[in-house]
Scaffold this motif. Structure first.
Motif, PDB file in Angstrom:
ATOM      1  N   MET A   1       0.865  -1.133   0.064  1.00  0.00           N
ATOM      2  CA  MET A   1       0.032  -0.268   0.050  1.00  0.00           C
ATOM      3  C   MET A   1       0.791   1.308  -0.137  1.00  0.00           C
ATOM      4  O   MET A   1       1.934   1.277   0.539  1.00  0.00           O
ATOM      5  CB  MET A   1      -0.966  -0.058   1.070  1.00  0.00           C
ATOM      6  N   GLN A   2       0.323   2.219  -0.591  1.00  0.00           N
ATOM      7  CA  GLN A   2       1.095   3.689  -0.580  1.00  0.00           C
ATOM      8  C   GLN A   2       1.201   4.410   0.631  1.00  0.00           C
ATOM      9  O   GLN A   2       2.190   4.929   0.896  1.00  0.00           O
ATOM     10  CB  GLN A   2       0.468   4.488  -1.578  1.00  0.00           C
ATOM     11  N   THR A   3       0.143   4.094   1.501  1.00  0.00           N
ATOM     12  CA  THR A   3       0.153   4.911   2.949  1.00  0.00           C
ATOM     13  C   THR A   3       0.131   3.546   3.724  1.00  0.00           C
ATOM     14  O   THR A   3      -0.591   2.744   3.476  1.00  0.00           O
ATOM     15  CB  THR A   3      -0.927   5.833   3.016  1.00  0.00           C
ATOM     16  N   PRO A   4       0.554   4.071   4.929  1.00  0.00           N
ATOM     17  CA  PRO A   4       0.450   2.986   6.063  1.00  0.00           C
ATOM     18  C   PRO A   4      -0.865   2.728   6.561  1.00  0.00           C
ATOM     19  O   PRO A   4      -1.807   3.580   6.477  1.00  0.00           O
ATOM     20  CB  PRO A   4       1.243   3.777   7.300  1.00  0.00           C
ATOM     21  N   LEU A   5      -1.051   1.314   7.051  1.00  0.00           N
ATOM     22  CA  LEU A   5      -2.290   1.004   7.527  1.00  0.00           C
ATOM     23  C   LEU A   5      -2.693   1.881   8.768  1.00  0.00           C
ATOM     24  O   LEU A   5      -1.910   2.246   9.496  1.00  0.00           O
ATOM     25  CB  LEU A   5      -2.240  -0.116   8.145  1.00  0.00           C
ATOM     26  N   GLU A   6      -4.106   2.577   8.737  1.00  0.00           N
ATOM     27  CA  GLU A   6      -4.461   3.011   9.816  1.00  0.00           C
ATOM     28  C   GLU A   6      -5.526   2.629  10.783  1.00  0.00           C
ATOM     29  O   GLU A   6      -6.585   1.686  10.226  1.00  0.00           O
ATOM     30  CB  GLU A   6      -5.083   4.674   9.226  1.00  0.00           C
ATOM     31  N   LEU A   7      -5.380   2.426  11.970  1.00  0.00           N
ATOM     32  CA  LEU A   7      -6.381   1.711  12.883  1.00  0.00           C
ATOM     33  C   LEU A   7      -6.723   2.711  14.036  1.00  0.00           C
ATOM     34  O   LEU A   7      -5.846   3.337  14.653  1.00  0.00           O
ATOM     35  CB  LEU A   7      -5.473   0.656  13.430  1.00  0.00           C
ATOM     36  N   VAL A   8      -7.877   2.900  14.034  1.00  0.00           N
ATOM     37  CA  VAL A   8      -8.494   3.928  15.153  1.00  0.00           C
ATOM     38  C   VAL A   8      -9.544   3.008  16.090  1.00  0.00           C
ATOM     39  O   VAL A   8     -10.391   2.269  15.646  1.00  0.00           O
ATOM     40  CB  VAL A   8      -9.428   4.904  14.523  1.00  0.00           C
ATOM     41  N   PHE A   9      -9.240   3.300  17.177  1.00  0.00           N
ATOM     42  CA  PHE A   9     -10.108   2.845  18.499  1.00  0.00           C
ATOM     43  C   PHE A   9     -10.841   3.721  18.995  1.00  0.00           C
ATOM     44  O   PHE A   9     -10.686   4.818  19.338  1.00  0.00           O
ATOM     45  CB  PHE A   9      -9.181   2.116  19.623  1.00  0.00           C
ATOM     46  N   GLN A  10     -12.378   3.439  18.936  1.00  0.00           N
ATOM     47  CA  GLN A  10     -13.410   4.429  19.547  1.00  0.00           C
ATOM     48  C   GLN A  10     -13.952   3.690  20.737  1.00  0.00           C
ATOM     49  O   GLN A  10     -14.540   2.806  20.487  1.00  0.00           O
ATOM     50  CB  GLN A  10     -14.274   4.899  18.649  1.00  0.00           C
ATOM     51  N   ASN A  11     -13.847   4.142  22.145  1.00  0.00           N
ATOM     52  CA  ASN A  11     -14.697   3.441  23.131  1.00  0.00           C
ATOM     53  C   ASN A  11     -14.185   2.041  23.465  1.00  0.00           C
ATOM     54  O   ASN A  11     -14.722   1.501  23.817  1.00  0.00           O
ATOM     55  CB  ASN A  11     -16.279   3.633  23.213  1.00  0.00           C
ATOM     56  N   THR A  20      -2.032  -6.490  15.764  1.00  0.00           N
ATOM     57  CA  THR A  20      -1.502  -7.493  15.273  1.00  0.00           C
ATOM     58  C   THR A  20      -2.678  -8.242  14.097  1.00  0.00           C
ATOM     59  O   THR A  20      -2.268  -8.481  12.922  1.00  0.00           O
ATOM     60  CB  THR A  20      -0.857  -8.547  16.116  1.00  0.00           C
ATOM     61  N   LEU A  21      -3.718  -8.536  14.451  1.00  0.00           N
ATOM     62  CA  LEU A  21      -4.772  -9.195  13.876  1.00  0.00           C
ATOM     63  C   LEU A  21      -5.021  -8.026  12.708  1.00  0.00           C
ATOM     64  O   LEU A  21      -5.215  -8.852  11.544  1.00  0.00           O
ATOM     65  CB  LEU A  21      -5.969  -9.615  14.747  1.00  0.00           C
ATOM     66  N   VAL A  22      -5.387  -6.990  12.843  1.00  0.00           N
ATOM     67  CA  VAL A  22      -5.888  -5.967  11.917  1.00  0.00           C
ATOM     68  C   VAL A  22      -4.602  -6.051  10.709  1.00  0.00           C
ATOM     69  O   VAL A  22      -4.842  -6.163   9.559  1.00  0.00           O
ATOM     70  CB  VAL A  22      -6.040  -4.561  12.360  1.00  0.00           C
ATOM     71  N   ASP A  23      -3.477  -6.104  11.337  1.00  0.00           N
ATOM     72  CA  ASP A  23      -2.117  -5.917  10.327  1.00  0.00           C
ATOM     73  C   ASP A  23      -2.258  -7.037   9.400  1.00  0.00           C
ATOM     74  O   ASP A  23      -2.027  -6.957   8.051  1.00  0.00           O
ATOM     75  CB  ASP A  23      -0.799  -5.708  10.940  1.00  0.00           C
ATOM     76  N   HIS A  28      -3.407  -9.605   4.181  1.00  0.00           N
ATOM     77  CA  HIS A  28      -4.043 -10.816   3.331  1.00  0.00           C
ATOM     78  C   HIS A  28      -4.684 -10.231   2.108  1.00  0.00           C
ATOM     79  O   HIS A  28      -5.086 -10.709   1.283  1.00  0.00           O
ATOM     80  CB  HIS A  28      -4.857 -11.621   4.300  1.00  0.00           C
ATOM     81  N   LEU A  29      -5.197  -8.932   2.508  1.00  0.00           N
ATOM     82  CA  LEU A  29      -6.282  -8.490   1.446  1.00  0.00           C
ATOM     83  C   LEU A  29      -5.373  -8.053   0.252  1.00  0.00           C
ATOM     84  O   LEU A  29      -6.037  -8.082  -0.914  1.00  0.00           O
ATOM     85  CB  LEU A  29      -7.187  -6.819   2.001  1.00  0.00           C
ATOM     86  N   GLU A  30      -4.177  -7.810   0.489  1.00  0.00           N
ATOM     87  CA  GLU A  30      -3.425  -7.283  -0.776  1.00  0.00           C
ATOM     88  C   GLU A  30      -3.186  -8.560  -1.665  1.00  0.00           C
ATOM     89  O   GLU A  30      -2.594  -8.175  -2.741  1.00  0.00           O
ATOM     90  CB  GLU A  30      -2.140  -6.792  -0.139  1.00  0.00           C
ATOM     91  N   ALA A  38      -4.733   2.620   0.185  1.00  0.00           N
ATOM     92  CA  ALA A  38      -4.731   2.866   1.767  1.00  0.00           C
ATOM     93  C   ALA A  38      -5.830   1.941   2.321  1.00  0.00           C
ATOM     94  O   ALA A  38      -6.873   1.477   1.466  1.00  0.00           O
ATOM     95  CB  ALA A  38      -5.166   4.267   1.631  1.00  0.00           C
ATOM     96  N   CYS A  39      -5.577   1.660   3.589  1.00  0.00           N
ATOM     97  CA  CYS A  39      -6.684   0.763   4.391  1.00  0.00           C
ATOM     98  C   CYS A  39      -6.834   1.405   5.688  1.00  0.00           C
ATOM     99  O   CYS A  39      -5.802   1.726   6.506  1.00  0.00           O
ATOM    100  CB  CYS A  39      -6.012  -0.574   4.407  1.00  0.00           C
ATOM    101  N   LYS A  40      -8.025   1.707   6.013  1.00  0.00           N
ATOM    102  CA  LYS A  40      -8.262   2.467   7.175  1.00  0.00           C
ATOM    103  C   LYS A  40      -9.389   1.462   7.977  1.00  0.00           C
ATOM    104  O   LYS A  40     -10.383   1.167   7.395  1.00  0.00           O
ATOM    105  CB  LYS A  40      -8.804   3.688   7.196  1.00  0.00           C
ATOM    106  N   VAL A  41      -9.140   1.265   9.202  1.00  0.00           N
ATOM    107  CA  VAL A  41     -10.022   0.321  10.102  1.00  0.00           C
ATOM    108  C   VAL A  41     -10.276   1.048  11.281  1.00  0.00           C
ATOM    109  O   VAL A  41      -9.546   1.663  12.005  1.00  0.00           O
ATOM    110  CB  VAL A  41      -9.240  -0.896  10.465  1.00  0.00           C
ATOM    111  N   TYR A  42     -11.664   1.000  11.688  1.00  0.00           N
ATOM    112  CA  TYR A  42     -12.340   1.830  12.887  1.00  0.00           C
ATOM    113  C   TYR A  42     -12.917   0.628  13.651  1.00  0.00           C
ATOM    114  O   TYR A  42     -13.845  -0.105  13.070  1.00  0.00           O
ATOM    115  CB  TYR A  42     -13.162   2.800  12.325  1.00  0.00           C
TER     116      TYR A  42
END
Length: 196
Positions: A1-11, A20-23, A28-30, A38-42
């Motif tokens: 991916m061109q940009t780093p994986l983004e992971l956001v936790f809310q509450n 680690t699991l999200v990474d 695997h998606l790639e 880009a991949c962003k996970v909330y």
């Protein structure tokens, strides 16, 4: 991916296990399409239940050339989403199907020069927690304070330039942004007249 994986936790308390699991799942998606940019996970726990604990909501946004794929698994989808790892796994499984479907649909015709959707904040109501954006595609898009990433809703003002992702299904208020991010400048002026 061109940009780093983004992971956001809310509450949700951030955990190395979930990171680690999200990474792993994002990598695997790639394997289905290596042109993702880009991949962003909330990961959210929007409701608290006294007997059954939190039911987690996972939203994944994957940017591919000319498009953004969005999957949202909310707390009402599956009872097993009390377990954060199950919610993450299920959301990524759905996204894998979306990526495959998108790849089949576009075939070999991938445009790499498309830019993300941008816009200008035209209205913002800090007390009420929402605002509107005039996007470069001439749509007026509603956004909620929870959709603002990379800063805060309180930092946004009228006429600020933003990058946004619009939900595929329209709400009662019309087009709604799932993600809004303040950016420096805009590639296109939404106030400019459309070519005839």
């Amino acid at each position: 991916m061109q940009t780093p994986l983004e992971l956001v936790f809310q509450n949700v308390e951030p955990s190395d296990e979930v990171k680690t699991l999200v990474d792993q799942k994002a990598r695997h998606l790639e394997t289905f399409f290596d042109g993702m940019t880009a991949c962003k996970v909330y990961v959210r726990a929007p409701h608290k239940r006294h007997k059954t604990g939190n039911l987690y909501e996972v939203t994944i946004e994957v940017r591919v050339p000319g498009d953004t794929l969005v999957v949202r698994h909310n707390q009402t989808d599956v009872g097993q989403h009390e377990h954060i790892q199950v919610a993450v796994r299920d959301a990524f499984a759905t996204m894998a199907r979306e990526v495959k479907r998108w790849k089949d649909k576009i075939g070999g015709d991938v445009k790499t020069h498309d830019t993300p959707l941008q816009g200008t904040v035209t209205e913002i109501y800090h007390d009420a927690g929402y605002g509107q954006i005039m996007a470069t595609d001439h749509r007026l898009v509603y956004f909620h304070e929870n959709s603002v990433v990379g800063g805060g809703f309180g930092d946004l003002e009228r006429d600020d330039t933003v990058e946004l992702v619009v939900e595929t299904e329209e709400s009662e208020t019309g087009p709604q942004a799932s993600t809004v991010r303040k950016i420096g400048g805009m590639a296109f002026d939404p106030k400019a007249k459309r070519p005839h």
